[in-house]
Scaffold this motif. Sequence first.
Motif, PDB file in Angstrom:
ATOM      1  N   LEU A 192     -34.236   8.374  10.651  1.00  0.00           N
ATOM      2  CA  LEU A 192     -33.378   8.073   9.500  1.00  0.00           C
ATOM      3  C   LEU A 192     -31.918   8.506   9.604  1.00  0.00           C
ATOM      4  CD1 LEU A 192     -35.925   9.257   6.798  1.00  0.00           C
ATOM      5  CD2 LEU A 192     -35.346   6.888   7.264  1.00  0.00           C
ATOM      6  N   PRO A 193     -31.348   8.728  10.790  1.00  0.00           N
ATOM      7  CA  PRO A 193     -29.956   9.205  10.788  1.00  0.00           C
ATOM      8  C   PRO A 193     -28.969   8.215  10.178  1.00  0.00           C
ATOM      9  CG  PRO A 193     -30.696   8.772  13.025  1.00  0.00           C
ATOM     10  CD  PRO A 193     -31.884   8.636  12.154  1.00  0.00           C
ATOM     11  N   PHE A 194     -29.330   6.928  10.156  1.00  0.00           N
ATOM     12  CA  PHE A 194     -28.445   5.931   9.550  1.00  0.00           C
ATOM     13  C   PHE A 194     -29.018   5.426   8.224  1.00  0.00           C
ATOM     14  CE2 PHE A 194     -27.651   5.835  14.093  1.00  0.00           C
ATOM     15  CZ  PHE A 194     -26.273   5.901  14.141  1.00  0.00           C
ATOM     16  N   GLY A 195     -29.947   6.181   7.686  1.00  0.00           N
ATOM     17  CA  GLY A 195     -30.571   5.754   6.438  1.00  0.00           C
ATOM     18  C   GLY A 195     -31.533   4.617   6.701  1.00  0.00           C
ATOM     19  N   TYR A 196     -31.935   3.949   5.641  1.00  0.00           N
ATOM     20  CA  TYR A 196     -32.906   2.862   5.771  1.00  0.00           C
ATOM     21  C   TYR A 196     -32.873   2.054   4.479  1.00  0.00           C
ATOM     22  CZ  TYR A 196     -37.391   0.508   6.464  1.00  0.00           C
ATOM     23  OH  TYR A 196     -38.358  -0.450   6.612  1.00  0.00           O
ATOM     24  N   GLY A 197     -33.259   0.776   4.592  1.00  0.00           N
ATOM     25  CA  GLY A 197     -33.425  -0.032   3.377  1.00  0.00           C
ATOM     26  C   GLY A 197     -32.135  -0.621   2.852  1.00  0.00           C
ATOM     27  N   THR A 198     -32.123  -0.827   1.544  1.00  0.00           N
ATOM     28  CA  THR A 198     -31.027  -1.576   0.918  1.00  0.00           C
ATOM     29  C   THR A 198     -29.646  -0.973   1.130  1.00  0.00           C
ATOM     30  OG1 THR A 198     -31.797  -0.425  -1.034  1.00  0.00           O
ATOM     31  CG2 THR A 198     -32.148  -2.777  -1.005  1.00  0.00           C
ATOM     32  N   ARG A 199     -29.554   0.348   1.213  1.00  0.00           N
ATOM     33  CA  ARG A 199     -28.227   0.968   1.363  1.00  0.00           C
ATOM     34  C   ARG A 199     -28.035   1.578   2.746  1.00  0.00           C
ATOM     35  NH1 ARG A 199     -25.620   1.445  -3.853  1.00  0.00           N
ATOM     36  NH2 ARG A 199     -23.743   1.865  -2.666  1.00  0.00           N
ATOM     37  N   ALA A 200     -28.808   1.118   3.732  1.00  0.00           N
ATOM     38  CA  ALA A 200     -28.687   1.687   5.087  1.00  0.00           C
ATOM     39  C   ALA A 200     -27.286   1.452   5.630  1.00  0.00           C
ATOM     40  CB  ALA A 200     -29.716   1.049   5.994  1.00  0.00           C
ATOM     41  N   CYS A 201     -26.914   2.258   6.625  1.00  0.00           N
ATOM     42  CA  CYS A 201     -25.573   2.165   7.203  1.00  0.00           C
ATOM     43  C   CYS A 201     -25.360   0.797   7.853  1.00  0.00           C
ATOM     44  CB  CYS A 201     -25.430   3.261   8.249  1.00  0.00           C
ATOM     45  SG  CYS A 201     -23.882   3.188   9.130  1.00  0.00           S
ATOM     46  N   VAL A 202     -24.288   0.144   7.491  1.00  0.00           N
ATOM     47  CA  VAL A 202     -24.035  -1.186   8.062  1.00  0.00           C
ATOM     48  C   VAL A 202     -23.356  -1.083   9.439  1.00  0.00           C
ATOM     49  CG1 VAL A 202     -23.829  -2.294   5.807  1.00  0.00           C
ATOM     50  CG2 VAL A 202     -21.779  -1.500   6.954  1.00  0.00           C
TER      51      VAL A 202
ATOM     52  N   LEU B  12     -15.720  10.499  10.267  1.00  0.00           N
ATOM     53  CA  LEU B  12     -16.464  11.749  10.088  1.00  0.00           C
ATOM     54  C   LEU B  12     -17.811  11.714  10.801  1.00  0.00           C
ATOM     55  CD1 LEU B  12     -16.211  13.016   6.412  1.00  0.00           C
ATOM     56  CD2 LEU B  12     -15.234  13.958   8.468  1.00  0.00           C
ATOM     57  N   THR B  13     -18.571  10.639  10.538  1.00  0.00           N
ATOM     58  CA  THR B  13     -19.936  10.573  11.072  1.00  0.00           C
ATOM     59  C   THR B  13     -19.913  10.344  12.588  1.00  0.00           C
ATOM     60  OG1 THR B  13     -19.885   8.250  10.456  1.00  0.00           O
ATOM     61  CG2 THR B  13     -21.040   9.717   8.973  1.00  0.00           C
ATOM     62  N   THR B  14     -19.036   9.452  13.036  1.00  0.00           N
ATOM     63  CA  THR B  14     -19.024   9.137  14.470  1.00  0.00           C
ATOM     64  C   THR B  14     -18.555  10.354  15.268  1.00  0.00           C
ATOM     65  OG1 THR B  14     -18.493   6.877  13.841  1.00  0.00           O
ATOM     66  CG2 THR B  14     -18.246   7.418  16.158  1.00  0.00           C
TER      67      THR B  14
ATOM     68  N   ASP C 256     -29.449   2.361  -5.862  1.00  0.00           N
ATOM     69  CA  ASP C 256     -28.181   2.979  -6.281  1.00  0.00           C
ATOM     70  C   ASP C 256     -27.955   4.320  -5.597  1.00  0.00           C
ATOM     71  OD1 ASP C 256     -27.798   0.852  -8.072  1.00  0.00           O
ATOM     72  OD2 ASP C 256     -29.185   1.789  -9.476  1.00  0.00           O
ATOM     73  N   LYS C 257     -26.702   4.762  -5.683  1.00  0.00           N
ATOM     74  CA  LYS C 257     -26.348   6.072  -5.122  1.00  0.00           C
ATOM     75  C   LYS C 257     -25.864   6.965  -6.244  1.00  0.00           C
ATOM     76  CE  LYS C 257     -26.072   5.255  -0.485  1.00  0.00           C
ATOM     77  NZ  LYS C 257     -26.148   6.133   0.631  1.00  0.00           N
ATOM     78  N   LEU C 258     -25.699   8.235  -5.942  1.00  0.00           N
ATOM     79  CA  LEU C 258     -25.247   9.161  -6.983  1.00  0.00           C
ATOM     80  C   LEU C 258     -23.782   8.908  -7.332  1.00  0.00           C
ATOM     81  CD1 LEU C 258     -26.695  12.596  -5.941  1.00  0.00           C
ATOM     82  CD2 LEU C 258     -27.543  10.963  -7.595  1.00  0.00           C
TER      83      LEU C 258
ATOM     84  N   ARG D  74     -19.741  -7.005  -0.396  1.00  0.00           N
ATOM     85  CA  ARG D  74     -18.816  -6.407   0.561  1.00  0.00           C
ATOM     86  C   ARG D  74     -19.571  -5.829   1.754  1.00  0.00           C
ATOM     87  NH1 ARG D  74     -13.826  -7.276   1.221  1.00  0.00           N
ATOM     88  NH2 ARG D  74     -13.250  -6.852  -0.911  1.00  0.00           N
ATOM     89  N   ARG D  75     -20.746  -5.232   1.490  1.00  0.00           N
ATOM     90  CA  ARG D  75     -21.580  -4.705   2.573  1.00  0.00           C
ATOM     91  C   ARG D  75     -21.937  -5.818   3.540  1.00  0.00           C
ATOM     92  NH1 ARG D  75     -25.514  -0.563   2.519  1.00  0.00           N
ATOM     93  NH2 ARG D  75     -26.753  -2.081   3.634  1.00  0.00           N
ATOM     94  N   GLU D  76     -22.386  -6.945   2.968  1.00  0.00           N
ATOM     95  CA  GLU D  76     -22.826  -8.060   3.820  1.00  0.00           C
ATOM     96  C   GLU D  76     -21.680  -8.544   4.707  1.00  0.00           C
ATOM     97  OE1 GLU D  76     -24.424 -10.807   1.008  1.00  0.00           O
ATOM     98  OE2 GLU D  76     -26.194  -9.561   0.669  1.00  0.00           O
TER      99      GLU D  76
ATOM    100  N   GLN E  99     -29.463  10.546  -0.032  1.00  0.00           N
ATOM    101  CA  GLN E  99     -29.649  10.577  -1.484  1.00  0.00           C
ATOM    102  C   GLN E  99     -29.577   9.179  -2.080  1.00  0.00           C
ATOM    103  OE1 GLN E  99     -27.150   9.735  -3.626  1.00  0.00           O
ATOM    104  NE2 GLN E  99     -25.431   9.708  -2.189  1.00  0.00           N
ATOM    105  N   ARG E 100     -30.421   8.958  -3.034  1.00  0.00           N
ATOM    106  CA  ARG E 100     -30.440   7.693  -3.775  1.00  0.00           C
ATOM    107  C   ARG E 100     -30.734   7.978  -5.238  1.00  0.00           C
ATOM    108  NH1 ARG E 100     -31.797   3.370  -0.418  1.00  0.00           N
ATOM    109  NH2 ARG E 100     -30.646   3.693   1.491  1.00  0.00           N
ATOM    110  N   CYS E 101     -30.600   6.974  -6.070  1.00  0.00           N
ATOM    111  CA  CYS E 101     -31.151   7.063  -7.417  1.00  0.00           C
ATOM    112  C   CYS E 101     -31.314   5.651  -7.961  1.00  0.00           C
ATOM    113  CB  CYS E 101     -30.294   7.936  -8.329  1.00  0.00           C
ATOM    114  SG  CYS E 101     -28.745   7.249  -8.789  1.00  0.00           S
TER     115      CYS E 101
ATOM    116  N   PHE F 288     -12.652   6.703   6.780  1.00  0.00           N
ATOM    117  CA  PHE F 288     -13.090   8.054   6.383  1.00  0.00           C
ATOM    118  C   PHE F 288     -14.546   8.301   6.798  1.00  0.00           C
ATOM    119  CE2 PHE F 288     -15.326  10.408   3.003  1.00  0.00           C
ATOM    120  CZ  PHE F 288     -14.644  11.613   2.983  1.00  0.00           C
ATOM    121  N   HIS F 289     -15.442   7.438   6.315  1.00  0.00           N
ATOM    122  CA  HIS F 289     -16.871   7.631   6.612  1.00  0.00           C
ATOM    123  C   HIS F 289     -17.137   7.457   8.107  1.00  0.00           C
ATOM    124  CE1 HIS F 289     -21.244   6.992   6.478  1.00  0.00           C
ATOM    125  NE2 HIS F 289     -21.032   5.914   7.203  1.00  0.00           N
ATOM    126  N   GLY F 290     -16.559   6.407   8.695  1.00  0.00           N
ATOM    127  CA  GLY F 290     -16.802   6.107  10.115  1.00  0.00           C
ATOM    128  C   GLY F 290     -16.321   7.241  11.014  1.00  0.00           C
TER     129      GLY F 290
END
Length: 582
Positions: A516-526, A363-365, A151-153, A180-182, A429-431, A359-361
């Motif tokens: 880790l710039p794109f995160g990792y694991g279940t919520r990594a950047c798609v 800003l980060t790109t 999960d995320k905050l 939706r991620r998939e 960040q995760r939780c 928005f996310h794409g």
Amino acid sequence: MIDRSIMDSCASWSSSSPSSSETLLGLLLRSKLSPRSCGSGEYAHELLRECAARELNAFLWISLIAVTAYLVGKVVRLARLWIGGSRIPGPPSSSFYGHCKLISRGNLVDVLSILHEKYGAVVKLWLGPTQLLVSMKDEGLVKEMLSKAEDKLPIVGRTFQLAFGRSSLFMPCFDKVQKRRELLEAELNKRLHEKAGVVSTKVVDSIMEKMRLLMAKGSVDSNVLSQHMAFTVLGATVFGEAFLGWSEVTAYEELLMSISKDAYFWASYNVTPFWRREFWRYQGMCTKLKYLTQKFVQLCEKNYERCCHLDEKPKIDPTVGSSLAWSPALMPDNLVSKELNSQFNPSEEPFANIMGVMFHGCLTTASLIGDIFLRLASNQELQDQIYSEIVTARRLSQKEDYLHLDEMVLLFATIYESARLLPASPLLQRCSLNADLHLKSGTTIPAGAVIVVPVQLVQMEGLSWKSDSSEFNPHRFLSRAEKGSLSAQLSGAAEDGVSKKSSNVLDDRRNHAAYLPFGYGTRACVGQKFVIHGLATLFASMLEHYKVRLKQGCEGDLKPAHSKRALERLPSLEIVFVKRNI
Ligand code: HEM
């Protein structure tokens, strides 16, 4: 029958309290005790009242039990958080508000760095009586946590919801975003295998055109150009290439960028600040963006229907750019149409995911592009080496508009290294919202704790990066190939300088535990594969025709501001494009 004693006490309460006469209970009780009720022929009425009173009683009891259960649950959760938190090393809480006052946005990484040195790889910090922050630095632990904590905050979800409405991406709960991620990931990765590549020639041409326009002033602000490049790539991917020819595309870009500056600020309020005029101005911008998004999609749909169903050549609408009006099949190849055809959750707003990705794409790109520009502009030798790769790739290319990206290992390494040194966000960040998180090392992180990874610390101090970890060195992602590269084999020129360089192979960055710039694991950047290939295409096309330089006089300004422990963003500088003599 309702218990008589309860009735009596209620009756006396009802007569003593004036406000009780307004409630349903008061009315019922009053009428039960009034002399009129003793009259004959009111049996049915009485029965009805008793029924209502019973139901009301039951309702009150159930409500009381539910509220008590809820509060007990909260207290139990809090007790578990306190007990779980007390087992994690870290400074004791100095006041009721914890360490909240010591920390500002700017110095959190510094504070965490000092705490990790003192307490080890896992550190807790109380930010208030109910807010526990747990920071992790050990590479192995970090990857295990990022795989398990799904999960995320809530603030992340609040930011996107406040700006773009309910969506099924970027929400805190993993279950709600998984499908939706998939879908998005599959769609983006499909483009990697398409012949046209992730960024088409049309998009590259549009960016080069803008760059030439901006250069008319003599130099270009690196941030302005990066933002435009990111917006163009994302816009063409999400809405289709026709978006670039739309008459309102510039207004769309300005609006999106203005929203992105304030989005996290307004979401950081616990109670939405309806009383602030600036908030309504922000909401006005969000509404306008929704309206523009809807307008563009409707134009595409109309145009598509006209082309496909009526078999009619579309007319050029003056309010629409010419490329949009003449594009024959706009809808099938963009993310918007996929998005509209697959609404998983009926409560989500139709364009919320689309605007969230933009928005996310963007800003980060944009921030990564800006960093790459400055790295290249200040390192001419690196540019020359990448140019050699481009020349080799061009020789191998069968078609004029297609470059063998696989050959450009140093270009990819430059992108990886820029992302490593200045990740888009200083903290991952995760939780785990509902269950405690048990790690193999024996550490248990209680449910509800905010788990953060100070990415810059992990990526700069991690053992995997050796002693020069704070230096910009793209060659760390390269290793020598045993048999030489594909280009060396095909060109048959194994001894010349170019082929020796290109006999390097790119390390899979997933082998680096601390990347880790794109995160990792279940919520990594798609979007990570898509964005890396997209940027490689853009920079290859640019560097093939231009050299990038810093404007004279700006060379000394290219020092990232150092805080005590962590690097901050590179400044925005004026850059110059010098045409190559090809
Ligand atoms: C340089 C560009 C980018 C960077 C540095 C970046 C970085 C990140 C990071 C750090 C996360 C959080 C990962 C985690 O918690 O483990 C993330 C999430 C995400 N990224 Fe990106 N991203 C970039 C571009 C993109 C693009 C272009 C797209 C889509 C077109 C995209 C789509 C997403 C999505 C959908 C998530 C949310 C995943 C979730 O919450 O489940 N990203 N990104």
